[in-house]
Structure formats: structure tokens, C-alpha cells
Design a protein around this motif. Structure first.
Motif, PDB file in Angstrom:
ATOM      1  N   ALA A   5       0.559  15.303   8.325  1.00 22.54           N
ATOM      2  CA  ALA A   5      -0.855  14.800   8.289  1.00 22.54           C
ATOM      3  C   ALA A   5      -1.715  14.575   6.963  1.00 22.54           C
ATOM      4  CB  ALA A   5      -1.817  15.616   9.173  1.00 22.54           C
ATOM      5  N   ARG A   6      -1.399  15.386   5.969  1.00 18.69           N
ATOM      6  CA  ARG A   6      -2.006  15.420   4.712  1.00 18.69           C
ATOM      7  C   ARG A   6      -1.351  14.261   4.065  1.00 18.69           C
ATOM      8  NH1 ARG A   6      -1.182  20.494   1.782  1.00 18.69           N
ATOM      9  NH2 ARG A   6      -2.634  21.163   3.360  1.00 18.69           N
ATOM     10  N   ARG A   7      -0.173  13.839   3.941  1.00 20.74           N
ATOM     11  CA  ARG A   7       0.805  12.807   3.335  1.00 20.74           C
ATOM     12  C   ARG A   7       0.257  11.467   4.033  1.00 20.74           C
ATOM     13  NH1 ARG A   7       6.900  15.337   2.956  1.00 20.74           N
ATOM     14  NH2 ARG A   7       6.418  16.984   1.148  1.00 20.74           N
ATOM     15  N   PHE A   8      -0.008  11.547   5.226  1.00 18.97           N
ATOM     16  CA  PHE A   8      -0.270  10.462   6.019  1.00 18.97           C
ATOM     17  C   PHE A   8      -1.668   9.991   5.552  1.00 18.97           C
ATOM     18  CE2 PHE A   8      -0.374   6.984   9.063  1.00 18.97           C
ATOM     19  CZ  PHE A   8      -1.662   6.829   9.799  1.00 18.97           C
ATOM     20  N   THR A   9      -2.533  10.736   5.443  1.00 16.26           N
ATOM     21  CA  THR A   9      -3.829  10.638   4.889  1.00 16.26           C
ATOM     22  C   THR A   9      -3.885  10.133   3.533  1.00 16.26           C
ATOM     23  OG1 THR A   9      -4.951  12.486   6.323  1.00 16.26           O
ATOM     24  CG2 THR A   9      -6.126  11.691   4.548  1.00 16.26           C
ATOM     25  N   ILE A  10      -3.021  10.762   2.700  1.00 16.84           N
ATOM     26  CA  ILE A  10      -3.128  10.118   1.194  1.00 16.84           C
ATOM     27  C   ILE A  10      -2.443   8.870   1.253  1.00 16.84           C
ATOM     28  CG2 ILE A  10      -1.866  10.582  -0.973  1.00 16.84           C
ATOM     29  CD1 ILE A  10      -2.054  13.664  -0.319  1.00 16.84           C
ATOM     30  N   ILE A  11      -1.619   8.515   1.802  1.00 17.04           N
ATOM     31  CA  ILE A  11      -0.997   7.195   1.929  1.00 17.04           C
ATOM     32  C   ILE A  11      -1.969   6.111   2.604  1.00 17.04           C
ATOM     33  CG2 ILE A  11       0.679   5.639   3.105  1.00 17.04           C
ATOM     34  CD1 ILE A  11       2.674   7.951   2.898  1.00 17.04           C
ATOM     35  N   CYS A  12      -2.627   6.446   3.506  1.00 18.57           N
ATOM     36  CA  CYS A  12      -3.726   5.490   4.048  1.00 18.57           C
ATOM     37  C   CYS A  12      -4.907   5.264   2.775  1.00 18.57           C
ATOM     38  CB  CYS A  12      -4.280   6.098   5.283  1.00 18.57           C
ATOM     39  SG  CYS A  12      -3.490   6.108   6.700  1.00 18.57           S
ATOM     40  N   LEU A  13      -5.136   6.405   2.298  1.00 18.41           N
ATOM     41  CA  LEU A  13      -6.336   6.153   1.110  1.00 18.41           C
ATOM     42  C   LEU A  13      -5.909   5.249  -0.066  1.00 18.41           C
ATOM     43  CD1 LEU A  13      -7.642   9.871   1.150  1.00 18.41           C
ATOM     44  CD2 LEU A  13      -8.752   7.737   1.816  1.00 18.41           C
ATOM     45  N   ILE A  14      -4.518   5.489  -0.429  1.00 20.01           N
ATOM     46  CA  ILE A  14      -3.969   4.801  -1.540  1.00 20.01           C
ATOM     47  C   ILE A  14      -3.787   3.148  -0.999  1.00 20.01           C
ATOM     48  CG2 ILE A  14      -1.776   4.130  -2.749  1.00 20.01           C
ATOM     49  CD1 ILE A  14      -1.316   7.310  -2.933  1.00 20.01           C
ATOM     50  N   MET A  15      -3.427   2.946   0.424  1.00 20.31           N
ATOM     51  CA  MET A  15      -3.283   1.758   0.903  1.00 20.31           C
ATOM     52  C   MET A  15      -4.665   0.992   1.026  1.00 20.31           C
ATOM     53  SD  MET A  15      -0.309   0.729   1.030  1.00 20.31           S
ATOM     54  CE  MET A  15      -0.234  -0.712   1.896  1.00 20.31           C
ATOM     55  N   SER A  16      -5.682   1.503   1.235  1.00 19.08           N
ATOM     56  CA  SER A  16      -7.012   1.131   1.653  1.00 19.08           C
ATOM     57  C   SER A  16      -7.687   0.804   0.105  1.00 19.08           C
ATOM     58  CB  SER A  16      -7.752   2.188   2.100  1.00 19.08           C
ATOM     59  OG  SER A  16      -8.209   3.242   1.476  1.00 19.08           O
TER      60      SER A  16
END
Length: 56
Positions: A5-16
């Protein structure tokens, strides 16, 4: 599961952040005046044509 979940959150923030940057780049290039690039500064032989701009 917490690590995933933490990795998914970081990836989503970078993509945004990438999406916001790309939007700003596209928007700023769309605001430039491209009238001089194809010779629209010459007088129009056909004022109602699609390639003529109205003079201000």
C-alpha cells in the motif's frame, strides 16, 4: 500488505506530479502565438478564408 500500500501510494503521488507537470507544459505551449510561423502576417487575398486572421 502495508508495504504494498505504501509503494502504491508513492507511485500514485509521483504519477500525479508528472501529470501536473505535463499539463502545465502543454498548456504553456498552446498559449504561444503561432501566427508568424506560416506567414499569416501577409495581407489575405480572401478575407473570409480559413487561413486569415482578423486584424486588431
Amino acid at each position: 500488505m502495508t508495504i504494498l500500500a505504501r509503494r502504491f501510494t508513492i507511485i500514485c503521488l509521483i504519477m500525479s506530479l508528472f501529470a501536473v507537470g505535463l499539463t502545465a507544459a502543454v498548456e504553456s505551449s498552446g498559449k504561444r502565438n503561432h501566427g508568424g510561423l506560416i506567414g499569416l502576417s501577409a495581407p489575405c487575398p480572401q478575407p473570409s478564408g480559413i487561413h486569415c486572421k482578423a486584424s486588431l
